[in-house]
Design a protein around this motif. Structure first.
Motif, mmCIF file in Angstrom:
data_model
loop_
_atom_site.group_PDB
_atom_site.id
_atom_site.type_symbol
_atom_site.label_atom_id
_atom_site.label_comp_id
_atom_site.label_asym_id
_atom_site.label_seq_id
_atom_site.Cartn_x
_atom_site.Cartn_y
_atom_site.Cartn_z
ATOM 1 N N GLU A 1 36.095 53.877 42.777
ATOM 2 C CA GLU A 1 37.420 53.773 42.166
ATOM 3 C C GLU A 1 38.206 52.625 42.791
ATOM 4 O OE1 GLU A 1 41.467 56.395 41.382
ATOM 5 O OE2 GLU A 1 39.673 57.387 42.149
ATOM 6 N N LYS A 2 38.868 51.871 41.931
ATOM 7 C CA LYS A 2 39.702 50.755 42.367
ATOM 8 C C LYS A 2 41.092 50.940 41.780
ATOM 9 C CE LYS A 2 36.526 48.285 44.437
ATOM 10 N NZ LYS A 2 36.634 47.803 45.795
ATOM 11 N N SER A 3 42.045 50.241 42.319
ATOM 12 C CA SER A 3 43.417 50.351 41.822
ATOM 13 C C SER A 3 43.636 49.420 40.634
ATOM 14 C CB SER A 3 44.404 49.982 42.937
ATOM 15 O OG SER A 3 44.340 48.586 43.206
ATOM 16 N N TRP A 4 44.632 49.763 39.824
ATOM 17 C CA TRP A 4 45.017 48.879 38.722
ATOM 18 C C TRP A 4 45.469 47.538 39.262
ATOM 19 C CZ3 TRP A 4 43.640 49.253 33.935
ATOM 20 C CH2 TRP A 4 43.370 50.499 33.379
ATOM 21 N N LYS A 5 46.099 47.523 40.437
ATOM 22 C CA LYS A 5 46.579 46.280 41.048
ATOM 23 C C LYS A 5 45.410 45.351 41.362
ATOM 24 C CE LYS A 5 50.115 43.984 42.626
ATOM 25 N NZ LYS A 5 51.096 43.446 41.679
ATOM 26 N N GLU A 6 44.333 45.906 41.907
ATOM 27 C CA GLU A 6 43.152 45.081 42.201
ATOM 28 C C GLU A 6 42.538 44.543 40.908
ATOM 29 O OE1 GLU A 6 38.867 45.178 44.543
ATOM 30 O OE2 GLU A 6 40.287 46.807 44.870
ATOM 31 N N PHE A 7 42.499 45.393 39.877
ATOM 32 C CA PHE A 7 41.979 44.972 38.575
ATOM 33 C C PHE A 7 42.828 43.837 38.020
ATOM 34 C CE2 PHE A 7 41.279 45.870 33.922
ATOM 35 C CZ PHE A 7 39.910 45.640 33.911
ATOM 36 N N GLN A 8 44.138 43.969 38.127
ATOM 37 C CA GLN A 8 45.056 42.928 37.658
ATOM 38 C C GLN A 8 44.867 41.639 38.467
ATOM 39 O OE1 GLN A 8 49.182 43.520 38.636
ATOM 40 N NE2 GLN A 8 49.867 42.472 36.789
ATOM 41 N N ASN A 9 44.810 41.758 39.776
ATOM 42 C CA ASN A 9 44.695 40.589 40.648
ATOM 43 C C ASN A 9 43.382 39.830 40.473
ATOM 44 O OD1 ASN A 9 47.234 41.038 41.695
ATOM 45 N ND2 ASN A 9 46.488 42.081 43.520
ATOM 46 N N GLU B 1 27.858 39.479 45.871
ATOM 47 C CA GLU B 1 27.814 40.925 45.691
ATOM 48 C C GLU B 1 27.470 41.290 44.242
ATOM 49 O OE1 GLU B 1 30.637 44.876 46.270
ATOM 50 O OE2 GLU B 1 31.389 42.917 46.869
ATOM 51 N N LEU B 2 28.052 40.585 43.287
ATOM 52 C CA LEU B 2 27.760 40.862 41.869
ATOM 53 C C LEU B 2 26.291 40.596 41.553
ATOM 54 C CD1 LEU B 2 30.966 39.271 40.311
ATOM 55 C CD2 LEU B 2 30.417 41.718 40.432
ATOM 56 N N ILE C 1 41.857 30.429 35.995
ATOM 57 C CA ILE C 1 41.859 30.096 37.425
ATOM 58 C C ILE C 1 41.674 31.357 38.271
ATOM 59 C CG2 ILE C 1 43.334 29.289 39.325
ATOM 60 C CD1 ILE C 1 44.516 27.253 37.250
ATOM 61 N N THR C 2 42.430 32.400 37.949
ATOM 62 C CA THR C 2 42.362 33.656 38.704
ATOM 63 C C THR C 2 40.984 34.297 38.597
ATOM 64 O OG1 THR C 2 44.725 34.021 38.355
ATOM 65 C CG2 THR C 2 43.398 35.951 38.973
ATOM 66 N N LEU C 3 40.449 34.366 37.381
ATOM 67 C CA LEU C 3 39.134 34.978 37.185
ATOM 68 C C LEU C 3 38.030 34.148 37.838
ATOM 69 C CD1 LEU C 3 37.688 37.392 35.983
ATOM 70 C CD2 LEU C 3 37.515 36.137 33.826
ATOM 71 N N SER C 4 38.135 32.836 37.770
ATOM 72 C CA SER C 4 37.146 31.966 38.427
ATOM 73 C C SER C 4 37.153 32.176 39.934
ATOM 74 C CB SER C 4 37.420 30.497 38.104
ATOM 75 O OG SER C 4 37.221 30.250 36.740
ATOM 76 N N LYS C 5 38.347 32.340 40.516
ATOM 77 C CA LYS C 5 38.452 32.589 41.954
ATOM 78 C C LYS C 5 37.818 33.933 42.314
ATOM 79 C CE LYS C 5 40.178 32.026 46.161
ATOM 80 N NZ LYS C 5 39.116 31.776 47.104
ATOM 81 N N TYR C 6 38.061 34.949 41.476
ATOM 82 C CA TYR C 6 37.441 36.256 41.706
ATOM 83 C C TYR C 6 35.912 36.125 41.683
ATOM 84 C CZ TYR C 6 35.648 40.919 40.878
ATOM 85 O OH TYR C 6 34.913 42.071 40.972
ATOM 86 N N LEU C 7 35.389 35.423 40.701
ATOM 87 C CA LEU C 7 33.932 35.243 40.608
ATOM 88 C C LEU C 7 33.396 34.474 41.806
ATOM 89 C CD1 LEU C 7 33.595 34.504 36.791
ATOM 90 C CD2 LEU C 7 32.832 36.556 38.015
ATOM 91 N N GLU C 8 34.097 33.425 42.201
ATOM 92 C CA GLU C 8 33.682 32.637 43.361
ATOM 93 C C GLU C 8 33.601 33.504 44.621
ATOM 94 O OE1 GLU C 8 35.162 28.668 45.822
ATOM 95 O OE2 GLU C 8 36.485 29.584 44.337
#
Length: 81
Positions: A4-12, A74-75, A62-69
């Protein structure tokens, strides 16, 4: 695995933008109600929106690319398990 993760982490991570970008095609969105910087409620909703502005999309990519980077190793590992 389910973690389980928070909505905030999902948003970020940029994923709420990405998912809503797709949901807009069908007239839906996930709405996050925010009070004092905290997400207090999340729910699906029917919307008239059909996409985001260029500025919002640029920030989303930009945000999603940073998350993927930051999470690619792990993914990739999880995908091979």
């Amino acid at each position: 695995m389910v973690e389980e993760k928070s909505w905030k982490e999902f948003q970020n991570s940029g994923l709420i933008w990405f998912i809503n970008k797709t949901l807009h095609l069908f007239g839906w969105a996930i709405v996050l109600e925010i009070s004092d910087g905290e997400i207090i409620r999340a729910y699906p909703a029917r919307v008239k929106f059909r996409g985001f502005s260029e500025d919002v999309n640029t920030e989303g990519y930009i945000t999603l690319s940073k998350y993927l980077e930051d999470n690619v190793n792990e993914l990739s590992k999880e995908a091979q398990e």
